[in-house]
Structures are given as structure tokens and as C-alpha cells.
Motif scaffolding. Structure first.
Motif, short mmCIF file in Angstrom:
data_model
loop_
_atom_site.label_atom_id
_atom_site.label_comp_id
_atom_site.label_asym_id
_atom_site.label_seq_id
_atom_site.Cartn_x
_atom_site.Cartn_y
_atom_site.Cartn_z
N LEU A 247 7.46 2.45 0.35
CA LEU A 247 7.83 3.45 -0.63
C LEU A 247 7.89 2.81 -2.01
O LEU A 247 8.45 1.72 -2.18
CB LEU A 247 9.19 4.06 -0.27
N GLY A 248 7.30 3.45 -2.97
CA GLY A 248 7.31 2.91 -4.32
C GLY A 248 6.06 2.10 -4.62
O GLY A 248 5.03 2.25 -3.97
N HIS A 249 6.15 1.22 -5.58
CA HIS A 249 4.99 0.44 -5.98
C HIS A 249 4.53 -0.46 -4.84
O HIS A 249 5.35 -1.14 -4.20
CB HIS A 249 5.33 -0.42 -7.20
N PRO A 250 3.23 -0.49 -4.56
CA PRO A 250 2.74 -1.33 -3.46
C PRO A 250 2.89 -2.82 -3.78
O PRO A 250 2.93 -3.22 -4.95
CB PRO A 250 1.26 -0.94 -3.34
N GLU A 251 2.96 -3.60 -2.72
CA GLU A 251 3.08 -5.05 -2.87
C GLU A 251 1.73 -5.70 -2.62
O GLU A 251 1.14 -5.54 -1.55
CB GLU A 251 4.10 -5.58 -1.86
#
Length: 781
Positions: A247-251
Motif C-alpha cells: 500500500l502506498g508508494h512502491p519499493e
């Protein structure tokens, strides 16, 4: 691809999943509805259910010194840790398991049981305490009194970097910030040895592209005063990128990953480090390829190390082998540890690719007599040759004739004796059965030390006086004996496997099969699995479990195994399952192994097709109109290739994590087996014959493509190339993407396995599977 597939890295995976897309054309009308009980019957033959039912199967032992070894003997009451005295043949308890379990619980390891300790390493520490490794944690235990264990890391404060222990066990070398350090084992004191290591140009770094770890790749000298290693230059090497789902910005994950055909690939600069003086001696030679004479990494063995480097007993010189980028040219060299001078001794050049053995690098350095043992397939078989290091010329063949030396286990320079494992050297014996031999460096016929016609696993004592021999066949359970290494006579029986509890489940061994290869002459060997409720009056669809090679084959072992992956489980659902080692796989002749060099799209498929046709002629209960195929990694590549290249023969395919085009895979793999990339004036290349996406338009049957989204061995883009081609060809297919899964599917393995069973049940057998049957988690993974 290699390890990709292999032994290790590859096959241990039976995989994971989450996202399913699409559905392919007309399934066979359902004939019967399978129940959860049917699937539970199949699950009875999964490894985690069959292995605990085999009693007293001891396949490996661990030598403590020249006359003592420890091992685990399992029965219905649990695991028993025993120590045997080779001089007397007597066995006794290695330690007090109940006391150890209680001490470990007090030390904070609360999930331990006395009958299931899962000890991976044991030795006696310098102060007399037991040093025990469980789950990667090292404990120091005093079991003489009430019993006390402490985590070794809490006693000696050190960094967490994995270290390589010196021969005297007083120091360990490790990597920190691209430089090499050593730490004192007793005190934890750390000393930096190199200072000029920088990002992507560090010392002893372990990065082969498909593998990237924190382990240090090096070889300690026998006197524990020098380290042979390298400074690995990846500054110009291309990057690989993967993205973690969350969830959120990808790593973003990024690391160095050279591809076949890249102008700049990883190189190494060889060095020798004087540990007491903290001095780096750079060998006087140009940078070398990041290559091995055995595998597609400079470190091939499970225990790490630098396979193609051998120190002299006096620690003054070391020999090493340089391998060219295409694996066709090998150079044997000797370096002076004091000044870095390098002398080239001899070369071997081959037309396809050179390998120094099966499973282990087999060359040896004998500086006392200015000789070397060299492995070569120059007569179409893997034999050993004795070389003169003064003039670089061969003195004599140590072994001759048909059959291969697979692993040299020991060389005694004083008695001039070599002990080795070999295959295919005994007429009339399955050519995949490993046997154990000794031979003189000075000529004469090899002496067979393990005469039983079976597959032998050998563990040699440190002093070479004894060996433990575990032998078996697919139908004969393991017998483990202690033998004299001089003449092979039996000294004591260690254990004899008992499978009564396994047989009580209805278990039956796979059948060994022999068919002819594509040439109509060469014998191919494989295994066939039938349902335990087999009815010869019925017609059964057949599923081909495939791994094409070239570094391994479809059959994991021709020795005893209560389960070969899930082959028997799948058979229980109403299939005949086969695994056949086709041409292009190892362990046989050089010509056999080279069968499709430079044409990897072959994938043993001509052999698989002709073998299945022969079996259908031999056995009327095989339905040749219902043929399925599946595999993982290299087998995933082969499966898609089969569905495209033989669309009227293979009706259903399940392709997991395939390297569908080796231009999209790490450089060493494809460049060894396919050759260096050549692009023609018209834009075609010598790699086009192995690119699955170029054949995707031929698909007719049902195909499932499976891949982990962060597979750092075979990146998922390889499967996406095929997906893109199928979409553009307007073909129906299925896809399963496993978020945040690597090349092996870990906790998603039960899900993927069940989905694969469902896929063949529904689309090949025409039956209806039970709804969302839940396989157990795989504790053995």
C-alpha cells in the motif's frame, strides 16, 4: 537455468500465487467430480507426509574427526542424535536431547522439542561446551550439569555479517561496506583488511546477478594467514529492477544483473591478502571473467567457497583456473602468494563448453610433486589426467574408458591415491547410479569400493581412512554402512531404513522406465508414477514433469525417495506422471550432453515426445490424446515451448517462472549453453531459436503462466514477453502472478500446487476438482 533449476535453487520450489487472469478455450466436458477426500488422498503422498513415515533412513553423516561422526536416526518416536566410533562401530547418544531442549527453552527458544531439535551443525567448542546451530543461531551449551545454553552472539559481541571461518577456527572473514574484515572468534575484535573497496567494486562480494548475498567469497590458506579473493568490478554492469507490492508508494529493488550479450559484464581482479600484515597483493594479470569451470557463478557449492582456487599445503602458492566468457577456454595458472607473480601452466580449449565435473570442481593442485590432476571430457567421457606443472604437458590418463568421474572426494599425495564418485563405469548398472572408486595416480585399473548396484551417497572421513556409504534404489530403501576406504569392506551397519509405516498408507515406488531417444538408439531413463488405485482397464491422461537441463534433468534421484516432489500426489488424481532425462542433460557422455548446444529451444522436447509415444505403445492404458506437461524455471521455459512447438501433441501446460528468452536472463547461463550473442545484418540472432515469444502464436491448448512478481533469479519480464506475444496473437491463456514472491514460492507453495492439480484435473482429465481445497503449509520448506 542453472541453479535456477537445479538442484537446489530450482527444484526445491513448488510454488505460490495470487492473481489469476484470463481463461483459455474449451475445456473437456467433466466426467466425474472429485471430492476433498480425493485430494486428501493425493496429499498423503506429499513429502511432508511421507518423509516422517520412513524410519532409520540415514543418508548423510557429519564427521567430527577421523574416527567419530554424528547423524540423525529417525523413527516413530522422533529424531535421535547419535555418535558412532568408527574404530569400534559402536553408536551412542550424541547428547541429552531432553536436557538440551529444556536449556534452549530457558535461553529463549520456546518452539523446540526434544524429539525434533533440527540441529544443522554440531561440534565441541574449545572450552568443552557443545556448540550447536539451530535455525541459523549458534548456541554454546553446557549439558554436563543441569543444562545451560546461551546464544553465542550474546557472549561475543560482533557484527552480524556472515563470516568465513579460518582453518584454525580462530578468525572469520566478512564483508562490511565493500571491504574485507576479519573478526577474532574468541573476543569479537574486528580488523579491517582492505580500505579501497567502493560500491560495485568491493572485495569478495557475492553477486552473480541471479544470486546476490552478503556472503564473502574467498579461500583461506591452510596456515590461516592468507586469504585468496577478488575485487569484483560491477561498475559498468547493467541493473535489474523489481518493485515490491504494498500500500502506498512502491519499493524499488535494484542490483547489478548482467544480461547475455551485454558489452560490459562483471569482472574480477584477483588478490591475496596477508592477514597479519593487513597487506593486499594484487595478482599480476589482467582482470578475469566472473566465471567458473563448473557452474555459472564463481562459487558453486552449497557451502560457498571459491571452487576454482586451490592453495598449496605450505600456503606459499595457489593454483587457479580462469574460464573464458563463453566457457570454451580454460587456463590453469599458479600464483606466488608473496609477490603476486602468476605463471600460466596449460590450457584446454573445447568446441562447446568445458565443465570440470558433475557436482564439484575435480581438478587438484599437487605442488609437492609439481603435478596437477585435471578433469577432461576429451574422449567423450569425464576422466582424470595427470599433468606435469614444469612443462604443462599431460603425463598420463588416471582414468580411462566409458563412464564419468563425477566428484573427486580425496587425494592422498603420499600414497598417490584418488578417491572419486563415478557413474556409468559398471556395465549393466543404471548409468545414473553413483558408485565409489579409488585409483592410483601412477596407473592401473580403478578399484570399485561400493559393489552394490544402487545409488551411493558417500561421506569420507577427514583422514580418508573410512567412509559412510548410504545406498538405495527407487524401490529398495536406504542402507547405510561404515566402510574401510582402502578396500571397501563393511566395518559396521549404521542404519537400515524401514518403510513399513509408509507402506501401510498404500504407498508404492515409482517404476524405472527405459525408452529410446530421438535417434532411436540411445537409451533414456526415467520414472513413472501410477495411482495407487491403478486400473489397467482404464485410459489415463499422462503428465510429463520436465526439467530440460542442461545442468540437471527431470529426475531428482534414482535412489530411494518417499516422494519425488508431488509426482505421486498428482498421479493419485487420475494421471500417469513421468519424469524423463532427455538428451542435453548431464551425467552421460559429452555427446549426450552436447545434443542441442546452441539450440536451447530444443529443450529435450523431441525426446519427451518420442518417449511418451513409446510408452503409449507399450502400455494401452496411456491416453495419447490427453498429454499434459509442467515444469518450473527451466521446466517452465520447456512447458511453454512444448505448447508452442508441439501444439497438437501437448494439450495442457503449466509453466512456472520460466526463462522464456535467455537474453532476458543473467549472462553466464545463456552464454555457456547457447553461445555468445551474435546479431545478423537482418536483425535476427543466434538466440532466436530459443525465444518462446517468437512461437507463441502457435498455441492451441490450455496454458497457465505462473511467476513471482519479485523473482530475482528469473525476473518476471521473461514471462511478460510471452504474455505480450500471446495477446498480440489474440490467444487465450491463463496467468497467475504471485505478489512479492521470488523464484521459489515459499508460503504460497500450497496454493500454487493445489491450483496446478485443479488445472490438470479440469482441463486434461475433464473432471471437476473440489472447491478451494486447502493443502497444509509445507513445514519442510
Amino acid at each position: 537455468m542453472r541453479s535456477i533449476f537445479g538442484t537446489s535453487r530450482l527444484h526445491g520450489a513448488l510454488m505460490c500465487g495470487l492473481l489469476a487472469l484470463g481463461s483459455a478455450g474449451g475445456a473437456i466436458a467433466a466426467d466425474r467430480t472429485l471430492t476433498a477426500q480425493d485430494y486428501a488422498q493425493a496429499e498423503r503422498y506429499m513429502p511432508y507426509n511421507t518423509m516422517p513415515l520412513v524410519d532409520h533412513m540415514v543418508s548423510t553423516v557429519h564427521w567430527l574427526d577421523g574416527t567419530h561422526f554424528w547423524y540423525v536416526d529417525h523413527d516413530a518416536s522422533g529424531d535421535h542424535y547419535l555418535r558412532m566410533d568408527a574404530a569400534t562401530g559402536k553408536a551412542e547418544s550424541l547428547l541429552d536431547q531432553a536436557k538440551l531442549a529444556a536449556a534452549l527453552d530457558k535461553a529463549g527458544k520456546h518452539d523446540i522439542k526434544a524429539d525434533k531439535l533440527s540441529i544443522s551443525d554440531y561440534r565441541v567448542a574449545a572450552d568443552g561446551r557443545d556448540e550447536i546451530t539451530i535455525g541459523g543461531t549458534h548456541y554454546l551449551c553446557n549439558l554436563k550439569a543441569a543444562g545451560e545454553c546461551v546464544d553465542k552472539a550474546t557472549v561475543v559481541k560482533t557484527g552480524k555479517e556472515p563470516g568465513v571461518l579460518s582453518p584454525d577456527r580462530k578468525q572469520e572473514a566478512f564483508i562490511r561496506n565493500w571491504n574485507l574484515w576479519v573478526r577474532d572468534v574468541a573476543t569479537g575484535k574486528e580488523t579491517q583488511l582492505t580500505t579501497d573497496g567502493v560500491e560495485n567494486f568491493g572485495y569478495a562480494t557475492d553477486n552473480a546477478g541471479w544470486k546476490h548475498t552478503d556472503n564473502a567469497i574467498l579461500e583461506w590458506s591452510p596456515d590461516s594467514k592468507h586469504i585468496a579473493t577478488f575485487q569484483q568490478d560491477q561498475r559498468k554492469t547493467g541493473d535489474m529492477y523489481l518493485v515490491v507490492t504494498k500500500l502506498g508508494h512502491p519499493e524499488l529493488q535494484a542490483w547489478k544483473y548482467p544480461l547475455a550479450g551485454d558489452k560490459d559484464v562483471t569482472m574480477i581482479e584477483r588478490v591475496i591478502i596477508d592477514v597479519p600484515a593487513h597487506k593486499v597483493v594484487r595478482l599480476k594479470m589482467p582482470p578475469d571473467q566472473h566465471r567458473s569451470s563448473l557452474c555459472d557463478d564463481v562459487s558453486c557449492g552449497e557451502d560457498g567457497g571459491w571452487d576454482d582456487v586451490k592453495w598449496a599445503p605450505d600456503s606459499k602458492t595457489l593454483a587457479f583456473v580462469s574460464t573464458s566468457r563463453d566457457h570454451k577456454h580454460e587456463t590453469f595458472r599458479i600464483a606466488d602468494a608473496a609477490n603476486g607473480n602468476v605463471r600460466t601452466v596449460f590450457h584446454e580449449d573445447v568446441a562447446t563448453y568445458y565443465e570440470s565435473g558433475n557436482g564439484a570442481v575435480n581438478w587438484r593442485y599437487l605442488p609437492e610433486t609439481n603435478e596437477a590432476i585435471w578433469f577432461s571430457e576429451r574422449n567423450n567421457w569425464g576422466n582424470l589426467y595427470l599433468y606435469d606443472l614444469n612443462n604443462g604437458q599431460p603425463k598420463r590418463a588416471i582414468t580411462t574408458g566409458e563412464g564419468n568421474v563425477t566428484e573427486v572426494l580425496k587425494v592422498d599425495a603420499k600414497t598417490r591415491t584418488v578417491w572419486f564418485r563415478g557413474v556409468g563405469r559398471t556395465p549393466g548398472v543404471n548409468p545414473y547410479y553413483q558408485q565409489f572408486w579409488k585409483v592410483s595416480l601412477d596407473g592401473g585399473e580403478p578399484v570399485l569400493l561400493t559393489p552394490e548396484p544402487a545409488d551411493h551417497t558417500i561421506t569420507l572421513s577427514d583422514d580418508g581412512k573410512y567412509f559412510v556409504d548410504s545406498y538405495s534404489t527407487t524401490s529398495k530403501p536406504t542402507v547405510t554402512v561404515l566402510r574401510d576406504a582402502n578396500d571397501g569392506r563393511s566395518v559396521a551397519t549404521v542404519a537400515t531404513a524401514d518403510i513399513k509405516r509408509l507402506l501401510a498408507t498404500g504407498w508404492q515406488p515409482p517404476e524405472q522406465i527405459v525408452v529410446k531417444a530421438r535417434d532411436g538408439k540411445t537409451d533414456l531413463y526415467g520414472l513413472m508414477f501410477k495411482p495407487t488405485h491403478f486400473d489397467p482397464a482404464k485410459k489415463y491422461p499422462i503428465v510429463d514433469y520436465v526439467y530440460p537441463g542442461p545442468q540437471t534433468g527431470s529426475v531428482r534421484t534414482f535412489g530411494f525417495a518417499p516422494s519425488e516432489y508431488d509426482n505421486q500426489s498428482l498421479a493419485e488424481l487420475g494421471f500417469i506422471v513421468v519424469a524423463i532425462d532427455g538428451m542435453g542433460t548431464p551425467w552421460r557422455s559429452k555427446a549426450f550432453h552436447d545434443a542441442w548446444f546452441g539450440s536451447m529451444g530444443d529443450n529435450t522436447l523431441p525426446d519427451q515426445v518420442t518417449a511418451i509415444k513409446q510408452l503409449a505403445q507399450r502400455y494401452p492404458w496411456i491416453d495419447l490424446d490427453r498429454v499434459g506437461i509442467w515444469g518450473h524455471s527451466g521446466g517452465g521455459n520447456t512447458t511453454a515451448d512444448a505448447m508452442f512447438r508441439y501444439p497438437d501433441f501437448f494439450k495442457v501446460g503449466w509453466a512456472e517462472s520460466g526463462n522464456h528468452d535467455n537474453r532476458e536472463y543473467e549472462d553466464d547461463w545463456g552464454e555457456k549453453w547457447q553461445g555468445l550473442l551474435v546479431t545478423n545484418k537482418d536483425g535476427t540472432t543466434n538466440y532466436d531459436n530459443q525465444a518462446n515469444q517468437l512461437l507463441a502464436k502457435n498455441l492451441k491448448g490450455k496454458l497457465m503462466l505462473v511467476h513471482g512478481s519479485i523473482d530475482d533469479n528469473v525476473p518476471p519480464y521473461s514471462t511478460f514477453l510471452v504474455v505480450d506475444a500471446l495477446i498480440k496473437a489474440n490467444k487465450d491463456f491463463d496467468m497467475l502472478i504471485l505478489p512479492n514472491m521470488h523464484h521459489g514460492y515459499a508460503v504460497d507453495t500450497p496454493y500454487v500446487t493445489r491450483r496446478r492439480w485443479d488445472y490438470f484435473v479440469q482441463n486434461l482429465a475433464g473432471d471437476t476438482p473440489p472447491k478451494e481445497y486447502a493443502l497444509k503449509p509445507w513445514p519442510w520448506r
